[in-house]
Write a protein that holds these residues in place. Structure first.
Motif, PDB file in Angstrom:
ATOM      1  N   ARG A 175       2.698 -18.770 -33.459  1.00 46.87           N
ATOM      2  CA  ARG A 175       3.175 -17.398 -33.290  1.00 46.87           C
ATOM      3  C   ARG A 175       3.389 -17.095 -31.811  1.00 46.87           C
ATOM      4  NH1 ARG A 175      -1.505 -14.539 -36.567  1.00 46.87           N
ATOM      5  NH2 ARG A 175      -2.539 -16.230 -35.489  1.00 46.87           N
ATOM      6  N   ARG A 176       2.605 -17.774 -30.953  1.00 46.14           N
ATOM      7  CA  ARG A 176       2.808 -17.579 -29.513  1.00 46.14           C
ATOM      8  C   ARG A 176       3.622 -18.710 -28.909  1.00 46.14           C
ATOM      9  NH1 ARG A 176      -3.358 -16.339 -28.044  1.00 46.14           N
ATOM     10  NH2 ARG A 176      -3.586 -17.694 -29.832  1.00 46.14           N
ATOM     11  N   VAL A 177       3.412 -19.948 -29.422  1.00 53.19           N
ATOM     12  CA  VAL A 177       4.073 -21.103 -28.818  1.00 53.19           C
ATOM     13  C   VAL A 177       5.590 -20.966 -28.879  1.00 53.19           C
ATOM     14  CG1 VAL A 177       4.502 -23.574 -29.081  1.00 53.19           C
ATOM     15  CG2 VAL A 177       2.160 -22.705 -29.163  1.00 53.19           C
ATOM     16  N   VAL A 178       6.130 -20.537 -30.028  1.00 55.43           N
ATOM     17  CA  VAL A 178       7.588 -20.520 -30.181  1.00 55.43           C
ATOM     18  C   VAL A 178       8.252 -19.557 -29.187  1.00 55.43           C
ATOM     19  CG1 VAL A 178       9.473 -19.996 -31.761  1.00 55.43           C
ATOM     20  CG2 VAL A 178       7.548 -21.365 -32.552  1.00 55.43           C
ATOM     21  N   PRO A 179       7.871 -18.268 -29.172  1.00 53.99           N
ATOM     22  CA  PRO A 179       8.564 -17.393 -28.210  1.00 53.99           C
ATOM     23  C   PRO A 179       8.301 -17.779 -26.759  1.00 53.99           C
ATOM     24  CG  PRO A 179       6.814 -16.206 -29.393  1.00 53.99           C
ATOM     25  CD  PRO A 179       6.963 -17.526 -30.062  1.00 53.99           C
ATOM     26  N   LEU A 180       7.073 -18.187 -26.445  1.00 54.89           N
ATOM     27  CA  LEU A 180       6.783 -18.531 -25.057  1.00 54.89           C
ATOM     28  C   LEU A 180       7.485 -19.818 -24.630  1.00 54.89           C
ATOM     29  CD1 LEU A 180       3.033 -17.497 -24.796  1.00 54.89           C
ATOM     30  CD2 LEU A 180       5.049 -16.344 -23.885  1.00 54.89           C
TER      31      LEU A 180
END
Lengths: 434, 364
Positions: B305-310
């Motif tokens: 959930r954080r890895v993709v946008p970041l």
């Protein structure tokens, strides 16, 4: 659930086929709310196929799986995931995410798409983590746990799903004894307290007997037994389904049955099982102990001939439930004992003479053996170290020499067991030397 | 939280992770501020700043170029360079880098393979073949207009669509799909080599294009690519939970209610469209998609959930950095951007390989 159908999980005529292989034949089974059902059976008996079919991962060729009267195939994936939770035998470890996040995965079917995790979901996860004893370590990564802890956390993920049906495939695999008991005890208490229906595939029949309300045994994809642990578990079932000879005992504390498999010989049983026979062993001084163990392990019905009460052979016989004729130590052979021994000799289909040191008290017994040796197959166990075993000034040696002519000489217990396995059943005299 | 095995990413990133995060953020801001000042045509820094401050409107006096005495015409040319070349190129690098980063993170998650990226799956090579077709047909790039990005886009779609079809019709596992992509990439590579042998004239053009660059950037391209970024990136960022669950295996994911097949194919389709669009405007750029997610994981841990946008943010910053290096390393030559990305990316790739070896048994 306000459906009219029967509560719990109902499986009717389930057949699972993978291409040409039929893994499950017409299995019909019902698990009630609050019931722990152990699914037992040897490797490849269809336990996992059953579980996977109910989860929706194995191809259902025929049959119906219903929950509360609703066929599972009419449910959406999420409805199904709100009805049945599955703990597979093994799963990839995945990333090193915190325990709390991992357990929260179980809330997926309950939470709205594309929304952040709700506080109510977190509360459920935290409650389950507290029950499992992980409150202080909720932020630790799952890769940092021991095997037993990880299994408990996986159970947590399944519990957080809050489903009325739990399917646990070998939940105790790879766990040590303490963790096995811990996991199953939790599951049992939960099922009874919250009315959840639990199906647990278990290899260990003793664990199944202890924790399950009901045991269903699968063999080659079919149900061969279904009932209370005490009525289902039997040495005959173990022999027929697993090919293992076992003793059935009763746990003095719980009154539940438990099985003690006899260690060697299982592979022999699995190949060509020879008929079990009545074997009478003449022993003493511990010489018969390895023979008794080997013969009982093979499933033969064994008796033991005249030994002293505190002789180690007598102790072994008691331990193995082998009927024995015992005599007061250092006393001459009584007529009563001799008569009992003669009776056993008469009933025996095979007579075995152990390599005991022959004293004066043994001479009448050897005479009795010589008498039957012509009619009943007789085996004389002689190891190089026991050839000089006569302590009677020659009369013992002459009887042994006569016996040697009328019987087959074997070196040890292994050779004896092998000779019995290949020889024809009782009554046939071809196996022993004339 | 340093109790983890050496090398295994801890659940909330490494203690030094937040420093790295702050550094990345600061670096990104600095890059955006500096990029309009950089280019093959030397423009004094003060004038560049003045032109940026002046805005994209028409330049009517040399006052827009402070710090140096120049004619209105000269200032107008400089303003043209800053507003029609440098800033569009910067934005193109940001958008393409973001798409590649997002796609890399997504594909690594879908295929549960830390080496997956658009390049490995043959998406980039497919685009290159599409472009090469145009060169072989002897269309001059300058006159090609939108033909080049269109051909590259169509070429890039092919491997993704084949993977999609295999997954949809044959219902194969993620592992089979990734191997399908690798095989397709090999086929496209040999096709490309054949084209280049057949048409030596195309060789130089394609070679340059193969290594990528922002030189063809325009506001139109930027608008299109940002549109794609918004649609693709937005959707990918919403599917983080599903990606997380896929890490437990497809069976477990399905048992908790994830429509595995549909999610996998949606993600493959979105990354295919995104990558094809990015590659169509910039040429083939390797390593951004591979490296960005790994940098992010070190900072924030493995939660998709954080890895993709970041990874999108890091990819944007990474590609912009590479572009700035490409323009300034050997003036007045502008290097293909693939050179600096590979110079940074390849050593990082080796580092990852080494790290996987050193924690044998622990999934990276």
């Amino acid at each position: 659930m306000n459906d009219p159908g029967p509560p719990g999980l109902t499986v009717t005529g389930l057949t699972v086929r993978y291409r040409a292989v039929t893994a499950l034949h017409q299995v019909t089974l019902r698990v009630r709310p609050g019931e722990v059902l152990a699914l037992a059976g040897p490797n490849g008996s269809g336990k996992s196929s059953f579980v996977r079919a109910v989860v929706g991962l194995a191809p259902v060729a025929e049959g119906q799986i219903e929950f509360g009267g609703r066929p599972l195939e009419t449910l959406s994936l999420e409805e199904r995931a709100r009805t049945i939770a599955w703990m597979p035998q093994e799963e990839p470890v995945g990333d090193n995410i915190p325990i709390r996040e991992y357990v929260l995965y179980g809330r997926y079917p309950h939470s709205p798409r594309f929304a952040p995790v709700r506080d109510s979901d977190r509360a459920i996860a935290d409650r389950v983590l507290a029950e499992l004893g992980f409150t202080d370590r909720a932020e630790v990564g799952v890769q940092e746990l021991s095997g037993g802890e990880r299994q408990r956390v996986r159970l947590g993920r399944v519990l957080v799903q809050e489903t009325p049906v739990l399917l646990l495939d070998e939940p105790t695999a790879h766990l040590d004894m303490g963790h096995q008991l811990d996991i199953l005890e939790r599951v049992r208490r939960l099922a009874h307290a919250e009315g959840r229906a639990v199906v647990a595939a278990l290899h260990d029949l003793n664990l199944a007997a202890r924790y399950a309300d009901r045991v269903v045994v699968l063999h080659r994809g079919r149900i061969v037994a279904d009932g209370l642990p005490s009525s289902v578990l039997s040495p005959a079932l173990l022999r027929d389904v697993w090919g293992v000879v076992a003793d059935l005992r009763t746990d003095p504390r719980t009154g539940l049955p438990y099985l003690i498999p006899r260690l060697p010989g299982a592979e022999l049983r699995l190949s060509a099982a020879p008929p079990f026979r009545r074997v009478h062993v003449i022993g003493g001084g511990g010489s018969a102990t390895p023979l008794l163990r080997a013969l009982t392990s093979e499933g033969h019905r064994v008796t033991l001939g005249v030994v002293s009460l505190f002789d180690s052979d007598a102790e072994t016989a008691k331990e193995l439930d082998v009927p024995a004729v015992a005599e007061v130590p250092f006393a001459p052979l009584s007529e009563e004992s001799r008569a009992k021994n003669r009776d056993l000799l008469a009933e025996a289909e095979v007579v075995v003479v152990a390599p005991f040191p022959v004293g004066p008290g043994n001479l009448p017994v050897l005479d009795d053996v010589l008498e039957v040796a012509g009619r009943v197959p007789t085996y004389l166990v002689e190891t190089p170290s026991t050839i000089a075993r006569d302590f009677t000034g020659g009369s013992g040696a002459s009887r042994l020499a006569a016996l040697r002519r009328k019987s087959r000489v074997v070196a040890d217990a292994r050779e004896l067991v092998r000779a019995l396995a290949v020889s024809a059943p009782a009554g046939d005299a071809e196996t022993h030397h004339s | 939280m340093a109790r983890g095995r050496a090398g295994a990413a801890s659940p909330a990133g490494t203690p030094g992770g937040w420093w790295l995060g702050a550094l990345l953020l600061l670096g990104g801001v600095v890059l955006v501020a500096v990029s309009p000042l950089i280019g093959p045509v030397p423009i004094p820094v003060e004038s560049s700043l003045g032109i940026v401050a002046h805005g994209p409107g028409p330049v009517s006096s040399p006052n827009a170029c402070p710090g140096i005495h120049v004619s209105t015409n000269q200032c107008r040319i400089w303003a043209e360079i800053v507003w029609q070349a440098r800033i569009p190129a910067m934005l193109l690098a940001l958008a393409a880098g973001a798409i590649l980063g997002l796609s890399g993170a997504t594909l690594q998650g879908v295929f549960r393979n830390s080496l997956a990226d658009p390049y490995l799956l043959g998406l980039s090579t497919g685009a290159a073949v599409g472009a090469a077709v145009l060169f072989v047909l002897d269309v001059d790039v300058a006159q090609a207009g939108f033909a080049l990005p269109a051909f590259a886009f169509l070429g890039g779609l092919i491997p993704g669509l084949v993977i999609f079809a295999v997954g949809r019709i044959a219902r194969r596992s993620a592992e089979t799909l990734v191997l399908t992509g690798v095989a397709l990439g090999a086929v496209f590579s040999s096709l490309l080599a054949t084209f280049l042998l057949y048409s030596p004239v195309a060789d130089l053009q394609v070679s340059f294009w193969l290594l990528g660059g922002m030189s063809d950037a325009s506001w139109t391209h930027d608008a299109l690519l940002f549109g794609v970024l918004l649609a693709v990136g937005g959707t990918l960022s919403l599917l983080g939970r599903e990606l997380n669950l896929l890490q437990l295996g497809e069976d477990v994911a399905q048992s908790v209610g994830v429509p595995v097949q549909r999610v996998t194919l949606t993600l493959v389709l979105l990354t295919t469209v995104g990558t094809a669009a990015a590659v169509a405007f910039t040429g083939v750029i390797g390593f951004v998609g591979l490296v960005s997610p790994h940098i992010v994981r070190r900072v924030v841990g493995p939660d998709y959930r954080r890895v993709v946008p970041l990874a999108g943010l890091v990819g944007a910053a990474f590609l912009l950095l590479a572009w700035d290096i490409a323009q300034t390393a050997l003036p007045p030559i502008v290097l293909p951007v693939g050179i600096p990305t590979a110079f940074v990316g390849a050593p990082f790739f080796l580092y990852l390989l080494y790290r996987r070896r050193s924690v044998a048994g622990a999934p990276a």
